[in-house]
Design a protein around this motif. Structure first.
Motif, PDB file in Angstrom:
ATOM      1  N   PHE A 152       0.820  -1.213   0.000  1.00 46.65           N
ATOM      2  CA  PHE A 152       0.000   0.000   0.000  1.00 46.65           C
ATOM      3  C   PHE A 152       0.859   1.269   0.000  1.00 46.65           C
ATOM      4  O   PHE A 152       0.463   2.277  -0.603  1.00 46.65           O
ATOM      5  CB  PHE A 152      -0.950  -0.009   1.194  1.00 46.65           C
ATOM      6  CG  PHE A 152      -2.127  -0.915   0.988  1.00 46.65           C
ATOM      7  CD1 PHE A 152      -3.273  -0.451   0.373  1.00 46.65           C
ATOM      8  CD2 PHE A 152      -2.087  -2.241   1.389  1.00 46.65           C
ATOM      9  CE1 PHE A 152      -4.354  -1.291   0.151  1.00 46.65           C
ATOM     10  CE2 PHE A 152      -3.153  -3.088   1.184  1.00 46.65           C
ATOM     11  CZ  PHE A 152      -4.300  -2.613   0.560  1.00 46.65           C
ATOM     12  N   ASP A 153       2.019   1.223   0.651  1.00 46.24           N
ATOM     13  CA  ASP A 153       2.863   2.413   0.722  1.00 46.24           C
ATOM     14  C   ASP A 153       3.667   2.636  -0.559  1.00 46.24           C
ATOM     15  O   ASP A 153       3.882   3.795  -0.963  1.00 46.24           O
ATOM     16  CB  ASP A 153       3.840   2.304   1.896  1.00 46.24           C
ATOM     17  CG  ASP A 153       3.141   2.394   3.242  1.00 46.24           C
ATOM     18  OD1 ASP A 153       1.973   2.838   3.284  1.00 46.24           O
ATOM     19  OD2 ASP A 153       3.763   1.984   4.255  1.00 46.24           O
ATOM     20  N   ASN A 154       4.099   1.551  -1.196  1.00 48.32           N
ATOM     21  CA  ASN A 154       5.026   1.679  -2.318  1.00 48.32           C
ATOM     22  C   ASN A 154       4.493   1.127  -3.642  1.00 48.32           C
ATOM     23  O   ASN A 154       4.552   1.803  -4.669  1.00 48.32           O
ATOM     24  CB  ASN A 154       6.349   0.982  -1.986  1.00 48.32           C
ATOM     25  CG  ASN A 154       7.087   1.659  -0.853  1.00 48.32           C
ATOM     26  OD1 ASN A 154       6.940   2.850  -0.625  1.00 48.32           O
ATOM     27  ND2 ASN A 154       7.880   0.892  -0.124  1.00 48.32           N
ATOM     28  N   VAL A 277       7.311  -5.951  -3.925  1.00 53.07           N
ATOM     29  CA  VAL A 277       7.901  -5.076  -2.908  1.00 53.07           C
ATOM     30  C   VAL A 277       9.401  -4.907  -3.156  1.00 53.07           C
ATOM     31  O   VAL A 277       9.947  -3.798  -3.059  1.00 53.07           O
ATOM     32  CB  VAL A 277       7.627  -5.642  -1.497  1.00 53.07           C
ATOM     33  CG1 VAL A 277       8.477  -4.942  -0.452  1.00 53.07           C
ATOM     34  CG2 VAL A 277       6.142  -5.505  -1.153  1.00 53.07           C
ATOM     35  N   ASN A 278      10.068  -5.996  -3.484  1.00 56.83           N
ATOM     36  CA  ASN A 278      11.518  -5.926  -3.756  1.00 56.83           C
ATOM     37  C   ASN A 278      11.821  -5.083  -4.993  1.00 56.83           C
ATOM     38  O   ASN A 278      12.844  -4.390  -5.059  1.00 56.83           O
ATOM     39  CB  ASN A 278      12.084  -7.328  -3.953  1.00 56.83           C
ATOM     40  CG  ASN A 278      12.124  -8.138  -2.668  1.00 56.83           C
ATOM     41  OD1 ASN A 278      11.983  -7.591  -1.572  1.00 56.83           O
ATOM     42  ND2 ASN A 278      12.299  -9.440  -2.793  1.00 56.83           N
ATOM     43  N   LYS A 279      10.944  -5.131  -5.958  1.00 53.56           N
ATOM     44  CA  LYS A 279      11.184  -4.436  -7.227  1.00 53.56           C
ATOM     45  C   LYS A 279      10.958  -2.935  -7.114  1.00 53.56           C
ATOM     46  O   LYS A 279      11.582  -2.155  -7.837  1.00 53.56           O
ATOM     47  CB  LYS A 279      10.286  -5.023  -8.318  1.00 53.56           C
ATOM     48  CG  LYS A 279      10.592  -4.486  -9.713  1.00 53.56           C
ATOM     49  CD  LYS A 279       9.854  -5.269 -10.781  1.00 53.56           C
ATOM     50  CE  LYS A 279      10.199  -4.747 -12.170  1.00 53.56           C
ATOM     51  NZ  LYS A 279       9.516  -5.523 -13.243  1.00 53.56           N
ATOM     52  N   TYR A 280      10.050  -2.525  -6.212  1.00 54.65           N
ATOM     53  CA  TYR A 280       9.675  -1.104  -6.134  1.00 54.65           C
ATOM     54  C   TYR A 280       9.865  -0.548  -4.722  1.00 54.65           C
ATOM     55  O   TYR A 280       8.915  -0.066  -4.105  1.00 54.65           O
ATOM     56  CB  TYR A 280       8.233  -0.922  -6.594  1.00 54.65           C
ATOM     57  CG  TYR A 280       7.997  -1.363  -8.018  1.00 54.65           C
ATOM     58  CD1 TYR A 280       8.559  -0.654  -9.077  1.00 54.65           C
ATOM     59  CD2 TYR A 280       7.241  -2.500  -8.295  1.00 54.65           C
ATOM     60  CE1 TYR A 280       8.364  -1.056 -10.391  1.00 54.65           C
ATOM     61  CE2 TYR A 280       7.030  -2.910  -9.600  1.00 54.65           C
ATOM     62  CZ  TYR A 280       7.597  -2.185 -10.651  1.00 54.65           C
ATOM     63  OH  TYR A 280       7.399  -2.584 -11.946  1.00 54.65           O
ATOM     64  N   PRO A 281      11.087  -0.572  -4.203  1.00 54.82           N
ATOM     65  CA  PRO A 281      11.305  -0.093  -2.833  1.00 54.82           C
ATOM     66  C   PRO A 281      11.119   1.410  -2.684  1.00 54.82           C
ATOM     67  O   PRO A 281      10.853   1.899  -1.590  1.00 54.82           O
ATOM     68  CB  PRO A 281      12.751  -0.511  -2.536  1.00 54.82           C
ATOM     69  CG  PRO A 281      13.402  -0.552  -3.881  1.00 54.82           C
ATOM     70  CD  PRO A 281      12.337  -1.066  -4.812  1.00 54.82           C
ATOM     71  N   GLU A 282      11.266   2.156  -3.781  1.00 57.56           N
ATOM     72  CA  GLU A 282      11.153   3.612  -3.700  1.00 57.56           C
ATOM     73  C   GLU A 282       9.741   4.106  -3.982  1.00 57.56           C
ATOM     74  O   GLU A 282       9.477   5.311  -3.905  1.00 57.56           O
ATOM     75  CB  GLU A 282      12.129   4.260  -4.679  1.00 57.56           C
ATOM     76  CG  GLU A 282      13.588   3.961  -4.363  1.00 57.56           C
ATOM     77  CD  GLU A 282      14.530   4.605  -5.360  1.00 57.56           C
ATOM     78  OE1 GLU A 282      14.039   5.219  -6.332  1.00 57.56           O
ATOM     79  OE2 GLU A 282      15.751   4.506  -5.157  1.00 57.56           O
TER      80      GLU A 282
END
Length: 298
Positions: A152-154, A277-282
């Motif tokens: 939800f955050d990233n 999640v690992n692919k889009y940490p930012e």
């Protein structure tokens, strides 16, 4: 030969009792009614819904009868029908928003179809609803909670916000939202694709392909490739596959909720969440910075 549309079938769905059952029948009727208006030859015409006079706690839905085979419809015909519904309905949501006027159900799970101007907001709410139901089935899990927060955050902002920022926008179209092999069959007489048992909403057309990703179904990459010959990927097109994975997650969580004694379905959903999640940490910030450079060059 008798026209199959001249016959009627009455459907009393499993669990169609009480207030939830009544809500399910109403949602099915309203959902199928609007889908039929865009594909009258491929969606059985709804005729009525209501409550049994002698069983006031039981409810029904009635529609035209079609004699169907147990095969998948021809890929070219099926994808053309789905694409036509999407394209013909695009931009025709009654208020220009994402959502639906009544509650519908994906299996037994009631969908929060409240209207929203933002697709990101609408889908986040829909996914959250499925996570709540999945936790009821399997119980809380610390790893899942951590992954959920990151999704939800990233991940959701990263994959869905670009659809509606910069020079990009999407128009709500009519989404069937339950296009799995059990709900798409060829007409036994004409071989035309018949689609049914929808829980429609006005949303991003690509969301309808989320259920096609799962290996457990006989839909897959070839169907998605064929669909994109009719409707190209939304911009940014390079995000198409990960958007599809995000849309598929809603169905994976539903599948997990339906089988409380099968932990493998939760594990599979969590593995895909971890990949995203690992692919889009930012999150969206990483995309926005890169996107601004592209816009400046343009």
């Amino acid at each position: 030969m008798t026209d199959p549309r001249s016959s009627v079938v009455e459907i009393d769905e499993n669990g169609a009792r009480g207030e939830r059952g009544r809500e399910m029948m109403r949602g099915t009727f309203e959902s199928e009614k609007i889908l039929h208006s865009f594909a009258p030859h491929n969606v059985p015409q709804p005729l009525a819904w209501g409550t049994y006079k002698d069983e006031p706690d039981s409810h029904f839905y009635m529609c035209d009868f079609f004699d169907l085979t147990d095969d998948l419809p021809a890929i070219s015909k099926f994808c053309a029908v789905v694409a036509r519904i999407h394209l013909d309905s695009m931009g025709k949501a009654p208020n220009g928003q994402f959502g639906f006027p009544v509650t519908t159900h994906l299996a037994y799970v009631d969908n929060d179809n409240s209207w929203s101007d933002s697709w990101e907001e609408w889908y986040a709410r829909a996914l959250k609803r499925m996570l709540v139901e999945e936790e009821k089935s399997h119980g809380p899990d610390d790893e899942l909670k951590t992954l959920t927060n990151a999704i939800f955050d990233n991940v959701i902002p990263r994959l869905l916000r670009p659809l509606e920022t910069g020079r990009r926008h999407i128009k709500p179209c009519l989404v069937h939202s339950d296009l799995w092999p059990g709900n798409v069959k060829p007409d036994a007489e004409t071989d035309e694709p018949i689609i049914f048992d929808s829980c429609a909403f006005w949303g991003h057309n690509e969301a309808d392909l989320g259920s096609w990703r799962a290996p457990r179904y006989r839909l897959g990459p070839s169907y998605m490739t064929e669909y994109r010959t009719h409707v190209p990927a939304s911009s940014p097109a390079e995000d198409w596959d990960d958007r599809n994975a995000l849309y598929a997650l809603r169905y994976d969580l539903l599948h997990s909720a339906l089988f409380p004694n099968e932990p493998k379905f939760r594990r599979a959903a969590m593995d895909e969440m971890q990949r995203l999640v690992n692919k889009y940490p930012e999150g969206y910030d990483g995309f926005a910075e890169q996107d601004s450079l592209i816009v400046d060059v343009d």
